[in-house]
Every structure is written in C-alpha cells, then in structure tokens.
Design a protein around this motif. Sequence first.
Motif, short mmCIF file in Angstrom:
data_model
loop_
_atom_site.label_atom_id
_atom_site.label_comp_id
_atom_site.label_asym_id
_atom_site.label_seq_id
_atom_site.Cartn_x
_atom_site.Cartn_y
_atom_site.Cartn_z
N HIS A 49 13.53 -18.48 78.21
CA HIS A 49 14.93 -18.90 78.31
C HIS A 49 15.78 -17.75 78.81
CE1 HIS A 49 14.75 -17.22 74.26
NE2 HIS A 49 16.05 -17.28 74.11
N HIS A 51 18.42 -15.99 77.53
CA HIS A 51 19.14 -15.03 76.67
C HIS A 51 18.74 -13.59 77.00
CE1 HIS A 51 19.99 -18.32 73.43
NE2 HIS A 51 20.88 -18.33 74.41
N ASP A 53 18.07 -11.02 75.32
CA ASP A 53 16.96 -10.39 74.60
C ASP A 53 15.60 -10.94 75.05
OD1 ASP A 53 17.82 -12.78 73.22
OD2 ASP A 53 16.54 -12.21 71.54
N HIS A 54 15.60 -11.70 76.17
CA HIS A 54 14.35 -12.23 76.74
C HIS A 54 14.22 -11.94 78.23
CE1 HIS A 54 13.22 -14.35 73.02
NE2 HIS A 54 14.52 -14.20 72.83
N HIS A 109 16.31 -24.71 70.88
CA HIS A 109 17.09 -23.47 70.90
C HIS A 109 18.22 -23.70 71.89
CE1 HIS A 109 17.36 -19.13 70.13
NE2 HIS A 109 17.35 -18.85 71.42
N ASP A 139 11.82 -18.74 71.75
CA ASP A 139 12.74 -18.87 70.60
C ASP A 139 12.83 -20.35 70.26
OD1 ASP A 139 13.31 -16.18 70.64
OD2 ASP A 139 15.44 -16.40 71.13
NI NI Z 1 17.33 -16.88 72.35
#
Ligand code: NI
Length: 225
Positions: A49, A51, A53-54, A109, A139
Amino acid sequence: MKVTYYGHSCFSIEVGGKVLILDPFITPNELAKSIDVNSIKADFVLLSHGHGDHVADAETIARNNDATIVSTYEIATYYSAKNLKYHPMNIGGSWDFGHFKVKCVNAVHSSVFPDGTYAGNPMGFVISVGDKHLYYSGDTALTYDMKLIAEDFALSAALLCMGDNFTMGIQDAVKAAQFVNAKRVVAMHFDTFPYIKIDHAKAAQLFQEKGIELIFPEIGQSIEL
Ligand code: NI
Ligand code: MN
C-alpha cells in the motif's frame, strides 16, 4: 526461500536467482541504521500500500537496480510517471513472473501516498516458488478472508503484522495464523514506533499455546522459509 529482514515490514526474498523487496522503509527507520539502502539489490519491489512506512525507499531501490515495481494499478502508475518499470495488479489477481508467482490478497486497512495521491486498495501477497508459498499480510486487520488463503495454498510460513494500533495486534495475529493455517510465523510491523511496541514474551506465549512457531527477526537477519 531466503528471507532477509530490513526492519518494520521490509523483507527481501531470494527466489530462483531473483530478489524481491517488500515495503522498503529503511532510511527513515531509526532501528535500521545498520542497513545501507544503496547496497540493497532487487529485481522487483512489491508494495502492499502507499503509506510512507511502506514505500519510503521504493523509488531509490527501484532506480538503483532498474527494478520493477509490483503493486496496485494506482501505485504502479504513480511510479510509472517517475519513469520506473512497473507491473500493475489488483486484489484477487495472480501473475507468473517466471521465477516466482504472486497472488494479491485482501487487506483491511487504508492506502494513500504521503503526498496525498490515491493509492488504491491495500493488499497482501502470496508469493510462490514451486510448492513453497509465503503469505505476506501487508498492513491489515484480522479478516475472515484469510481463510481463503488456507483453502488455496499450503503455506510454509506467514509474515504477519502484529504491532496493534494500526493493524492486527498479537491476539488477532494468532487467529490470522490459524486462519491461513501457518505453523511458522515471522513478526513484522512491530516496535518501530511507540504506538506499535509489543510484548515479545506475551506474543511468544500466545503463539506457543496454539502450537505455532513465532520468529521475531533481527534487522539484517536471514531466515530460510
Ligand atoms: Ni499502513
Ligand atoms: Mn504501516
């Protein structure tokens, strides 16, 4: 499959001479200071995805290696606009990349890029080489859809988020392992931020009670799965 942990939800997987990297978040991760992002080799960058942090190091790694971004249609086209190679997919779809196969599975998510660009729906992956299958949850919340994975794949292991707050916590991750029928679980998306710090001893106990092996990987550690 040789799986190496780079912190948070980032792993590399070596499959038949090719290297996949999943959800790279290395340079902003205080815990992953020992990892040099520019030394990472990859042929494919799989993104669950959008975000931050990915995807933080996705562009760097893809560009350094002329690697192909594999993700949702929306994420793939976002990187195509940056002149990177891409393969667009979506939930429910599978593709045979030659050395390995990927099936995109449901994740519950949200998904948007740090700059606000819509990133499609979040997803997880089942990565297959021959009769070896790994589930990477991305996530997600616990969802009954995970039972479909057990119907279609005999997993060698599951890489499960379990940091709670943003995703499943450890109790739901135990249920997730049961739903996907994984006897070996590698923890991810834990301890990186204060919100997702978890009790390792409690997690170990809860998984052990159900006869499931739980691995807390060290950053930089490689595991054969
Ligand atoms: Ni996430
Ligand atoms: Mn996350």
